[in-house]
Every structure is written in structure tokens, then in C-alpha cells.
Design an enzyme around this catalytic site. Structure first.
Site, short mmCIF file in Angstrom:
data_model
loop_
_atom_site.label_atom_id
_atom_site.label_comp_id
_atom_site.label_asym_id
_atom_site.label_seq_id
_atom_site.Cartn_x
_atom_site.Cartn_y
_atom_site.Cartn_z
N LYS B 108 0.82 -1.22 0.00
CA LYS B 108 0.00 0.00 0.00
C LYS B 108 0.85 1.26 0.00
O LYS B 108 0.50 2.25 -0.64
CB LYS B 108 -0.95 0.03 1.18
CG LYS B 108 -0.28 -0.16 2.52
CD LYS B 108 -0.87 -1.34 3.22
CE LYS B 108 0.03 -1.92 4.25
NZ LYS B 108 -0.25 -3.31 4.55
N LYS B 208 -3.92 3.56 2.50
CA LYS B 208 -5.10 2.83 2.01
C LYS B 208 -6.20 3.80 1.56
O LYS B 208 -6.89 3.56 0.57
CB LYS B 208 -5.60 1.89 3.11
CG LYS B 208 -4.60 0.76 3.38
CD LYS B 208 -4.85 0.06 4.71
CE LYS B 208 -3.87 -1.08 4.95
NZ LYS B 208 -3.94 -1.61 6.33
#
Lengths: 432, 432
Positions: B108, B208
Site C-alpha cells: 500500500k 489505504k
């Protein structure tokens, strides 16, 4: 499959009811975004209907009652089928596929009965069949099972996939009304149809269970494989009993791997413990709970029906199929390499709640417990109360997990003896 | 992209830690199922690691510390990157892509900072980049946003996407412990790392949030665009205040369309009403809540971390990328046609909880209310209590939705006056 150059992707829509009219609206209103996401315009070239009538915002020239000719049009790339039912939907979808068109459908009844024929035809013609809207409305569940969990081993899928029955059961719990009053209320509010049979007898949920089981276990399960029990027999007594056990009754569409490796598929009203995530799914909402070896426990929830939510799922499939067409390929088809077989209904393992009115005499509980023990049905909890009439006692037994056939055999034996006065009730109980 | 004939799809794995070792296990243990689902064997040809050590069940000959050479191997079709961090992961992924290999990653941080570079390289090389495991572990969320909801207009995504912080906040609510005690407990149990900064300061959730916002709004959002506030400042007082408002505090990664059409993206500890589906997400579980124009409100929940769950998400991507490779195509790439821009942080609209210790005198509440009214901040509820010391009063105000900048200006003005004795706390409040 042919590529399209810079031409638009041409879409024929079959059916313009609650969902179809929303699909048409979105295709027209969100045309710019859809074009950007596909890489080509999505052009709605015709709408097949039974009777042409005016729909505000839709060019009347798009409507036709000659649906087979619309499907056969050479310039149509993609057919959206929202007619429902088996015929003529089946013939129309097969004609579209054989004509090299990709198809998007929300038709669970058709897929649960004739899925194999349609998937095989699509594989032979190298076109897509997408059907996200067939199960649980707007909730993405088909694609997660087909793709996201395809590297995992799913062991069970448990879903609240029929909003009508969830609404009725929710009303019975919340307002302590009878099934028939809750049904009448649901019909008045438009949550249940005038003929509610397909919903309340579990047929709609059973079709969805067949589709979910096929995907989860990479096999082919049809409607005939699904054990189906509706909610019309659920009583206010059942609701009270569930609440005394800190449960709510939900109509669950379930599929799971049995101890012998076969697949059990069924629809049953089930006592769900309040701590279970499915217990909190209220009203007409849907939810699907998945257990898999590696991912563990997942749950997806959202609106299970309605024009706009279902249209959202249809449009997701339309964009995906159109993107494939722009690239000149079909997506990966159904994965049905596995043939585990269907679990014999009597071998399906579950915990049960068994309630019965018995003679209020010494020795009765001992004989009931003995009948269970002899069939290998282990008792988890017992509750006995005087009946209000005073002529007998109400006995409620929760069992540990046992084969359905053994529990039925116990009930048959007890009904044949002299202790049970009647009113026997058997309900499944979901684990916490 | 070249097709493969009947050859296996050859996979190189980079990293063999908590997730990587589970990916290797599943590739080896479930080889038969994976072959049936892909249509070709998936062959693990090498595992790049920093130091070679014995891993039970894995052929030692697979390990190599020369990771660049593994990535460069001509016979590798697909690279799984589970090293994490920016370097050398970025160079390795770009080398793989430029060498014509599809890539699957759970990284991520890399995608939130260098996603555009990687997606552009993949589009140029006509290979796949899949990253389901980068957000919310095993929960399918990337694919639903990329595909299922691609025909809809998402308006907001709200996620509990960091298990460490959710565990800590859950402990603070359940056991009424301080943040530092809950953190120490989480570290002892392995839910938090020795250096917990990336989790507790919200950086992990912010990465995220950037990925989710990019997908939801078909644009490119990077880590720098995300307003980020962690949970280290959350106190036992905040927890008590939340409970008095029938809320729980959750660290939410949010993105939404602002009234001016720009996109607000942020990570903030937020009071979530108990009735909200996100309020019930306990312990280290993750959940993502989505609002869209047509589908309505959806929620996805499941394990947000851990070796096996994350490996499940990786393997789903591996099978999808391998299926594409077998068919000789890449999937549809990132859709980033939209350029709405990022909402100015002071214009982000939310409901707020503002608490402060004030002088316990007549007129104070009136002046506080007046300061709010002059900035257009409308009061939803007020609660005033004596402080335990008795030297002042604790004032807790819940506001209706207002721009962040206006609320901050009110607080600054109050701090500059003589009424506020200190201890000012501002928390967002999520709608029910």
C-alpha cells in the site's frame, strides 16, 4: 470475438420494468462517465418490451415489441436481459450468445435451472455471461466468489438473500405479529407481491443458493439440488422461543462442504444467535457470509432489491463486458471442474431446536433424552415449561450438531410413542 | 503480451515473511485446484529473500538472495511482491513490468506514493497490476470498486482499514484503559509492532485511503493528498464522551465528494454512532462502508491482516492475472480519467464534537454559542457538567455538519478569549 475499432458498444435492453427503466436511465444520464470507463460510448440501441408505453426521458423510438429481432440485430454487441422467468428469456439469451453477443442478466431462476446450458453456449461462442444482479441485488457477491476468492477454498456460504422474507421475519420479531399479519403488512408496503409464493416458500432464495453453491465450490448445482423450506410455517411461538435462546429467525440460503466432501445446499428458517453478524441484518437488507480456509470469515451487506441498486449491479457487469469487448476478448468463464456431489438431505449436519408438547408426568424427559441418545443426537440445552392450558408441558431442546436424518428419526419415534401430545417443531440453529 | 501455449504460468515470489510464506504454502498445497481454476499449472520458480533460511515444506533450492536476477528471469510470467516499503520494491516491480511480467502486490505504501508510475508502466507494457491485498487484507474491496461498482457513482468510502488501531480503540472502550496501556497490551499480543508509528499515527490507513479514493473516484490520489490524524491523542475522556453520546471512537479512513465536486480524503479518529454498521466492527477486524448513488449503502467486513487472510487475497489476484496470461491479454487497467481535485482541508464538511473546560460563570455558554453562530456552526446538542476539581465546567458540544476551517476558527477565537480554561478537544462525528 471481434474487436470494435472506435465504434460504440451497442446495447440492447430486454425488459423495462422496475430494474430495466433504471438501467436505461443510468445508461443515458451517466453516458459520459460510462464512456470514460469503457473507453468507448455505450449506446442503447433498443429496448424490448411486451407493450410499448411512454417512459419519461426515454426516446419512444427505442422501444420495440419484436424482441427476437432486436436480439438478432447485427449491430448489437451486448444484450441485457431483465425479463425474468424461464421463457422466453432462455431462448432470447441463447440466441444472443449464439449470435456472438455478450449477455448480462439478473435472472436467478433461469441460471439456477439452465445455467450449464447458458455457460456452455457462452464458452463455445467466446462471449461473456455476467449476472451480479441475480443474487443479493447491489451487493457484489458473484465477482468476489468468481475472482477474489478464487485462490482460496470456500467451506460455507450463508446468506440472507431474500428481502421480502427478511422484512416479514423482522416484523414478527419487532412487533410480535403473526406471519399472516406481517405478510399482509409487507404486501401493503410493496415489499411482497400479490402472489408471494416464490418469496415466502423459499424458491427465490433456493435459486440463489444454487448459484452461490456453483460458484463457491466450482461445480454445477441446480435448483433441484436445493433442499427448500419457506417461512410460512414460522409461528409467533417460534419467534418467542428464538428470543428466549438469544436468537433471531432468519431465512438462510446455505451451502457448505459436508464431512464426506459432498456439498449441502438448502434454504431453511434458522435460529441465528444475536452475536452472529447475520443477526443484525434488518428489514429488506441482504447479506452474505462466507467462510473459507485462508480468508476466514467475510461478510457483505447492502440493499438486496430495488430498481436502482439492482441496476447498479447490472451496469457494473455491462461496463466489464463492454471493456472485454473493446479489448476483443471474453472474460474467464464459469469454473465448474469439480464434481463433489450433493449431500444426501438426511446426512446434512446442523444444530437443531426441537420443541414439543409432552405429557406432564415423571419419566417423560428421561425417555425423550434416551431416544435422542440412541440416535447419537447430543443435547446442548433443555427448557421445560407448563403449557398455559395446564394439560401438558412444553419441552424445548437445543441439540449439538447432528445429521438431519437422525433428528427426524427421533421426532418420528417420539410421535409414535405416548409421551408427545403434539405440536412438534424442528428448526435449525446456526453456530455463533 | 504473449500467450503461453500449454506451458505452466511461472511465478516468482519476492518476500517470504508472514504473508509470503502462506502464499508459498497455498501455491504448493492447493496446486491441483489452482491448476483447474487457471487452466494451466501455477509453478513457483523462485523466492527472493534477504537471507536464505530453511522454511519447512519449501524446497530450499527455490530461495535466492539475488532478487533482481529472479525478477529478470526470462521464464517468469508473474511476480508477487511482498517485500513492502518503497525501495527496492519500486525498482523490482518496475523491472518486472518492463520485462513483460504481470505483478501482484500488497504494497500500500508504494501504491499510495508511486501508483501512477506503476500503473502507467503496466499499461505501456500491456501487463496486469493487481493489489487486492493492499487494502483491508482478505476483504474483497479493490475488485468491487474497480469492477462491480464501475457502472455506479460512488459518493463516499469509509473504512476501518487498520486492525492495530481498531484493536487498541476497542480495548479502550471495553476495558476503560488508557491509550498507552492498550498499546502496550497490543504489542504484547503481537497486534502492534515494536515501533507502532505507522499504525497509530494513521500513516498506514492514509495510504489505504489514497488507494480507495483513487479507485472510487476514477482519479489519482496520493499519500500527500490525505489529511492524517492518528489515535495517540485519543484519551479515556474522549472514550467516555463518545459513550455518553452513544458512539464508539473508530479510526476511519474516509473519502467523499465535497459539495464543490472536489474529493476530501482523510484519516481521523471519529465518533461513530452505535447504530452505524461500522460501530460493530471489533478487535482486529476491518470493514469498508461504501455509499453510491444507485447501489445505496454497502458494507464489506472480514479479517484485515494476518498471513493466511492476506495470502487469500494475493492468490485471488494471482489466479486472475494467470487466467489473463493464459488468454494472452491484460485486464482493464486503472481508470483515472477524472480530475476533481482535492478539497481544501478547511472546507471539508463534517459534524464535530467540541469539548472544552470553561469558567463556571453566567454568560459563558451564551458567548460560546454566539462564537459558533457567527461562523455558521450550528449546535446539535450541548452538555455541561461541573469538573471534578470544581474550578470550572466541562462543556461538550455536538455540531451539525460544518466546514472544518470554521470549527477551527471558533476554537481559536474561544482560546483567545477569557472563558476557556483549556483542554479543548475536537473530534469528528459520523452520521448515523
Amino acid at each position: 470475438m471481434m474487436t470494435l475499432g472506435d465504434a460504440p458498444v451497442r446495447v440492447a435492453l430486454l425488459g423495462c420494468g422496475v430494474v430495466g427503466s433504471q438501467v436505461a436511465r443510468i445508461l443515458l444520464e451517466q453516458a459520459d462517465d460510462l464512456r470514460a470507463r469503457v473507453g468507448r460510448p455505450l449506446e442503447l440501441v433498443g429496448i424490448g418490451v411486451r407493450r410499448t408505453t411512454d417512459r419519461p426521458g426515454i426516446d419512444p423510438a427505442l422501444f420495440t415489441t419484436d424482441v427476437p429481432s432486436l436480439v438478432a440485430r447485427e449491430d448489437v454487441d451486448l444484450v441485457i436481459e431483465l425479463i425474468g422467468g424461464i421463457n422466453p428469456a432462455r431462448e432470447l439469451l441463447l440466441a444472443a450468445i449464439q449470435g456472438g453477443k455478450s449477455v448480462v442478466t439478473a435472472n436467478k431462476a433461469l441460471l439456477a435451472q439452465h445455467g450449464a446450458e447458458i455457460y456452455d453456449a457462452a464458452a463455445a461462442a467466446d462471449v461473456d455471461v455476467y449476472y451480479e444482479a441475480a443474487v443479493a441485488g447491489a451487493i457484489p457477491i458473484i465477482r468476489p466468489l468468481r475472482e477474489s476468492l478464487v485462490g482460496d477454498a470456500v467451506t460455507a456460504v450463508k446468506g440472507i438473500v431474500n428481502g421480502t422474507t427478511n422484512y416479514i421475519l423482522d416484523q414478527m420479531h419487532t412487533h410480535k405479529v403473526s406471519f399472516s399479519d406481517a405478510l399482509a403488512d409487507a404486501q401493503r408496503l410493496g415489499y411482497a407481491e400479490a402472489d408471494p409464493t416464490a418469496d415466502i416458500e423459499g424458491h427465490d432464495a433456493a435459486a440463489k443458493a444454487a448459484i452461490l453453491a456453483s460458484l463457491a465450490f466450482h461445480t454445477r448445482v441446480t435448483l433441484d439440488d436445493v433442499a427448500c423450506e419457506g417461512i410460512s410455517s414460522v409461528t409467533a411461538d417460534d419467534v418467542r422461543a428464538a428470543e428466549s435462546l438469544r436468537c433471531v429467525i432468519k431465512l438462510l440460503a446455505q451451502c457448505s462442504v459436508s464431512p464426506d466432501g459432498t456439498v449441502a445446499v438448502g434454504v431453511h428458517p434458522t435460529m441465528v444467535p444475536l452475536e452472529h453478524p447475520l443477526a443484525g441484518i434488518r428489514g429488506a437488507y441482504n447479506a452474505v457470509f462466507i467462510e473459507s480456509v485462508n480468508a476466514g470469515r467475510l461478510m457483505f451487506m447492502g440493499p438486496g432489491a430495488g430498481g436502482s441498486p439492482t441496476a447498479s449491479a447490472v451496469l457494473g457487469d455491462v461496463v466489464t463486458a463492454a471493456r472485454n469487448r473493446v479489448r476483443g476478448v471474453a472474460g474467464h468463464g464459469e469454473s465448474a471442474y469439480s464434481t463433489p456431489g450433493i449431500t444426501d438431505p438426511s446426512s446434512v449436519v446442523s444444530a437443531y431446536y426441537v420443541a414439543m408438547t409432552v405429557r406432564d408426568e415423571p419419566g417423560v424427559l428421561s425417555r425423550v433424552a434416551d431416544a435422542m441418545a440412541r440416535r447419537g443426537v447430543s443435547i446442548a440445552a433443555v427448557r421445560q415449561e407448563q403449557t398455559s392450558g395446564g394439560s401438558g408441558a412444553r419441552l424445548g431442546i437445543t441439540t449439538h450438531r447432528a445429521p438431519d436424518g437422525n433428528v427426524r428419526a427421533v421426532v418420528d419415534e417420539l410421535l409414535g410413542g405416548g409421551d408427545v401430545l403434539g405440536d412438534v417443531r424442528v428448526l435449525r440453529v446456526e453456530g455463533a
